[in-house]
Design a protein around this motif. Sequence first.
Motif, PDB file in Angstrom:
ATOM      1  N   MET A 135       0.951  -1.317  -0.232  1.00 25.75           N
ATOM      2  CA  MET A 135       0.017  -0.253   0.152  1.00 25.75           C
ATOM      3  C   MET A 135       0.591   1.375  -0.322  1.00 25.75           C
ATOM      4  O   MET A 135       1.781   1.338   0.709  1.00 25.75           O
ATOM      5  CB  MET A 135      -0.218   0.240   1.118  1.00 25.75           C
ATOM      6  N   ASN A 136       1.179   2.223  -0.563  1.00 26.83           N
ATOM      7  CA  ASN A 136       1.202   3.642  -0.423  1.00 26.83           C
ATOM      8  C   ASN A 136       0.613   4.415   0.476  1.00 26.83           C
ATOM      9  O   ASN A 136      -1.117   3.882   0.719  1.00 26.83           O
ATOM     10  CB  ASN A 136       0.647   4.934  -1.604  1.00 26.83           C
ATOM     11  N   ILE A 174     -10.247   0.400  -7.659  1.00 28.49           N
ATOM     12  CA  ILE A 174      -9.316  -0.162  -6.262  1.00 28.49           C
ATOM     13  C   ILE A 174      -9.088  -1.564  -5.415  1.00 28.49           C
ATOM     14  O   ILE A 174     -10.473  -1.091  -5.409  1.00 28.49           O
ATOM     15  CB  ILE A 174      -8.954   0.815  -5.302  1.00 28.49           C
ATOM     16  N   GLY A 175      -8.463  -2.709  -5.447  1.00 25.42           N
ATOM     17  CA  GLY A 175      -8.882  -3.669  -4.852  1.00 25.42           C
ATOM     18  C   GLY A 175      -8.238  -3.780  -3.666  1.00 25.42           C
ATOM     19  O   GLY A 175      -9.241  -3.965  -2.662  1.00 25.42           O
ATOM     20  N   CYS A 176      -7.966  -2.028  -2.561  1.00 25.31           N
ATOM     21  CA  CYS A 176      -7.114  -2.306  -1.179  1.00 25.31           C
ATOM     22  C   CYS A 176      -7.469  -1.294  -1.020  1.00 25.31           C
ATOM     23  O   CYS A 176      -5.736  -0.503  -1.562  1.00 25.31           O
ATOM     24  CB  CYS A 176      -6.010  -3.126  -0.563  1.00 25.31           C
ATOM     25  N   GLY A 185      -9.787  -1.605   3.256  1.00 26.20           N
ATOM     26  CA  GLY A 185      -8.835  -3.283   3.171  1.00 26.20           C
ATOM     27  C   GLY A 185      -8.655  -3.654   1.747  1.00 26.20           C
ATOM     28  O   GLY A 185      -9.073  -3.506   1.117  1.00 26.20           O
ATOM     29  N   ASN A 186      -8.603  -5.004   1.579  1.00 29.28           N
ATOM     30  CA  ASN A 186      -8.512  -5.799   0.078  1.00 29.28           C
ATOM     31  C   ASN A 186     -10.523  -6.190   0.345  1.00 29.28           C
ATOM     32  O   ASN A 186      -9.831  -7.471   0.495  1.00 29.28           O
ATOM     33  CB  ASN A 186      -7.424  -6.929   0.327  1.00 29.28           C
ATOM     34  N   MET A 187     -10.328  -5.207  -0.336  1.00 28.28           N
ATOM     35  CA  MET A 187     -12.429  -5.673  -0.349  1.00 28.28           C
ATOM     36  C   MET A 187     -12.523  -6.350  -1.462  1.00 28.28           C
ATOM     37  O   MET A 187     -13.267  -7.390  -2.133  1.00 28.28           O
ATOM     38  CB  MET A 187     -12.818  -4.550  -0.643  1.00 28.28           C
ATOM     39  N   ASP A 188     -11.447  -5.716  -2.800  1.00 32.84           N
ATOM     40  CA  ASP A 188     -12.119  -6.131  -4.241  1.00 32.84           C
ATOM     41  C   ASP A 188     -12.595  -5.930  -4.797  1.00 32.84           C
ATOM     42  O   ASP A 188     -13.664  -7.065  -5.235  1.00 32.84           O
ATOM     43  CB  ASP A 188     -11.038  -7.879  -4.411  1.00 32.84           C
ATOM     44  N   PHE A 208      -4.310   4.693   3.055  1.00 34.35           N
ATOM     45  CA  PHE A 208      -3.739   4.276   2.436  1.00 34.35           C
ATOM     46  C   PHE A 208      -4.012   3.285   1.139  1.00 34.35           C
ATOM     47  O   PHE A 208      -6.147   3.082   1.079  1.00 34.35           O
ATOM     48  CB  PHE A 208      -3.388   2.832   2.991  1.00 34.35           C
ATOM     49  N   LEU A 209      -3.333   3.350  -0.413  1.00 33.09           N
ATOM     50  CA  LEU A 209      -4.401   2.708  -1.328  1.00 33.09           C
ATOM     51  C   LEU A 209      -3.276   1.759  -1.821  1.00 33.09           C
ATOM     52  O   LEU A 209      -2.176   1.756  -1.510  1.00 33.09           O
ATOM     53  CB  LEU A 209      -5.657   3.797  -2.561  1.00 33.09           C
TER      54      LEU A 209
END
Length: 308
Positions: free
Chosen positions: A54-55, A139-141, A162-165, A187-188
Amino acid sequence: MAVHRFSPDQWHNVLAALPAALKVADGDVIITQTIDAAGVDKDGISRTHGPNPMNGPIHVDGAMPGDVLQVDILRISPIRPDGWTRGALAGNVVDPERVRDLPPRDRIEWNIDLDVGTVRLRDDVPGLEHLVLPLEPMIGCFGVAPAGGEAISTATSASNGGNMDYRGFGPGARVWFPVFEPGALFFLGDCHAIQGDGEIVGTGVETAMEVEIRLSVLKNRHQAWPRGETAETIYTLGNARPLDQALQHATTEMFDWLTGDEYGLSAVAASHLMGQLVRYDVGNVFDPAFTMVCHMPKKYLPKSLRPR
């Protein structure tokens, strides 16, 4: 409103209350380039390891626990002409006795046409020689630091996101996250060129993207789980396993939204609307926590009692 170009030199595999990599004001726009789920950048250079680096985190001035962070996804542009997926369905999405029949989960390469906006398999697969898919970036996460000093892996999701995809997290989406830490600490990463519902091979077409977002603070807005809206619907997300618990979280959050200060419906009125009008999307059924999305059409709702 300021525009920030954020070029990280380190990435994170957890969402947590980490030192801020960037501080911005309420309403600022951030443009940043993500690396793929395995840590590879736009030039094919491995920058770090997975899962889903994550950035961030990005500190938003004025955000405090009890507030909501509004994330407007303004643009997602691919910056690499290739991506990758896994080559087989995940074992948990088929009948148990059929898992042994699945092909190997090899890494499969895809080409991304940056000019035309299409995605296609790099190698011919019998029956799919002419398959060309539209570019549908998402965006996945993404999300904020969780409550209680937790560090939650980017492989999964919780009430902080978070990582909801969820394939609905594309350009034009608006998402609200509950704030648990001062500054929200956003974060992303983990962007996909395209992905079907559920992320049932365990990936989308994983690649690097340039993402433009706006971060805004909404004061004293109680919510327990992520919320969002499209032009036609409002929606809520629940992240948990088993799948029925994720559905319960999403449904309860929608019920609380409709009966809260914004719409002011009675429990009976909310039940009638939800019982006949709710639609569900499956965000993710591969990760440790599954994601369910509960939609309610805006056209049947009373006028919102407070501006967004």
